[in-house]
Write an enzyme that holds these catalytic residues in place. Structure first.
Site, mmCIF file in Angstrom:
data_model
loop_
_atom_site.group_PDB
_atom_site.id
_atom_site.type_symbol
_atom_site.label_atom_id
_atom_site.label_comp_id
_atom_site.label_asym_id
_atom_site.label_seq_id
_atom_site.Cartn_x
_atom_site.Cartn_y
_atom_site.Cartn_z
ATOM 1 N N GLY A 43 0.837 -1.197 0.000
ATOM 2 C CA GLY A 43 0.000 0.000 0.000
ATOM 3 C C GLY A 43 0.866 1.239 0.000
ATOM 4 C CD GLN A 48 3.358 5.825 2.713
ATOM 5 O OE1 GLN A 48 2.369 5.269 2.245
ATOM 6 N NE2 GLN A 48 4.361 5.151 3.247
ATOM 7 C CB CYS A 91 5.391 2.321 7.277
ATOM 8 S SG CYS A 91 4.856 3.864 6.514
ATOM 9 C CG LEU A 92 6.460 1.087 1.129
ATOM 10 C CD1 LEU A 92 5.896 1.293 -0.265
ATOM 11 C CD2 LEU A 92 7.546 0.026 1.118
ATOM 12 C CG HIS A 133 -0.371 1.367 7.518
ATOM 13 N ND1 HIS A 133 0.627 0.956 8.373
ATOM 14 C CD2 HIS A 133 0.221 2.204 6.623
ATOM 15 C CE1 HIS A 133 1.774 1.534 8.019
ATOM 16 N NE2 HIS A 133 1.561 2.286 6.953
ATOM 17 C CD GLU A 134 -1.104 2.492 2.955
ATOM 18 O OE1 GLU A 134 -0.750 3.681 2.838
ATOM 19 O OE2 GLU A 134 -0.301 1.564 3.135
ATOM 20 C CG HIS A 137 0.266 6.887 5.581
ATOM 21 N ND1 HIS A 137 1.402 7.411 6.131
ATOM 22 C CD2 HIS A 137 0.526 5.574 5.359
ATOM 23 C CE1 HIS A 137 2.322 6.453 6.242
ATOM 24 N NE2 HIS A 137 1.816 5.322 5.788
HETATM 25 ZN ZN ZN Z 1 2.759 3.540 5.833
#
Ligand code: ZN
Length: 189
Positions: A43, A48, A91-92, A133-134, A137
């Site tokens: 995701g 991000q 998380c990226l 999670h997304e 963000h």
């Molecule tokens: Zn993340």
């Protein structure tokens, strides 16, 4: 476009709704999927990639060949939530860091897809976790904020290292200053 690391200020921005689903947005979404696959993620939220809009992409298979698993959530709203479950997340924007986060086990979500059509889903398991999670963000909330103390403590040092690295890169001109970044998007709320 690139994935910004913590503590880039875009990760704390409360994003604004998408107003138009057009060719420009489809291009953004395509680029986000490409970046997500390149980093082996499942995701990626617009914050991000330093875009303050309410949008994230998902492919739980992490496999670019599995096109039919691709999902775009535009202006998502979480509805009814039930139960809680703890599970590991990464998380990226925090490369290599993982920790347990408590999430709702079962959620309802409403959003628009990339064709501009509204849809509703009831999700459990990994899909429910990823969507929470997304969605976080988009409100400037990060998984470290939601971690149990036991999960967060071992990450204290690695997170400090990320902060140090970001400040060094900023000083070297790799990233604009926090102030310049905030002026670019308006002050985070
Ligand atoms: Zn993340």
């Amino acid at each position: 476009m690139e994935i910004v690391p913590y503590p880039h200020p875009a990760l704390r921005f409360k994003s604004q709704p998408v107003r138009e689903i057009d060719a420009a947005l489809r291009k953004i979404v395509d680029e986000m999927f490409a970046l997500m696959y390149a980093s082996k993620g499942i995701g990626l939220a617009a914050n991000q990639v330093a875009l303050p809009i309410r949008l994230f992409v998902l492919n739980l298979s992490a496999d670019p060949q599995e096109k039919d698993q691709e999902q775009v959530f535009i202006n998502p709203v979480l509805g009814k939530r039930r139960g809680t479950v703890e599970g590991e997340e990464g998380c990226l924007s925090f490369p290599g860091l993982y920790g347990d986060v408590k999430r709702y086990a079962d959620i309802a979500v409403e959003a628009f897809n990339i064709q501009g059509q509204p849809f509703q889903q009831r999700l459990t398991g990994l899909a429910a976790r990823a969507v929470q999670h997304e969605s976080d963000h988009l409100d400037g909330v990060l998984f470290i904020d939601r971690m149990t103390d036991g999960a967060r403590d071992p990450l204290t040092l690695p997170v400090l290292k990320l902060e140090e690295q970001f400040r060094l890169d900023q000083a070297a001109g790799r990233w604009p200053s926090d102030e310049a970044l905030r002026q670019q998007w308006g002050e985070p709320k």
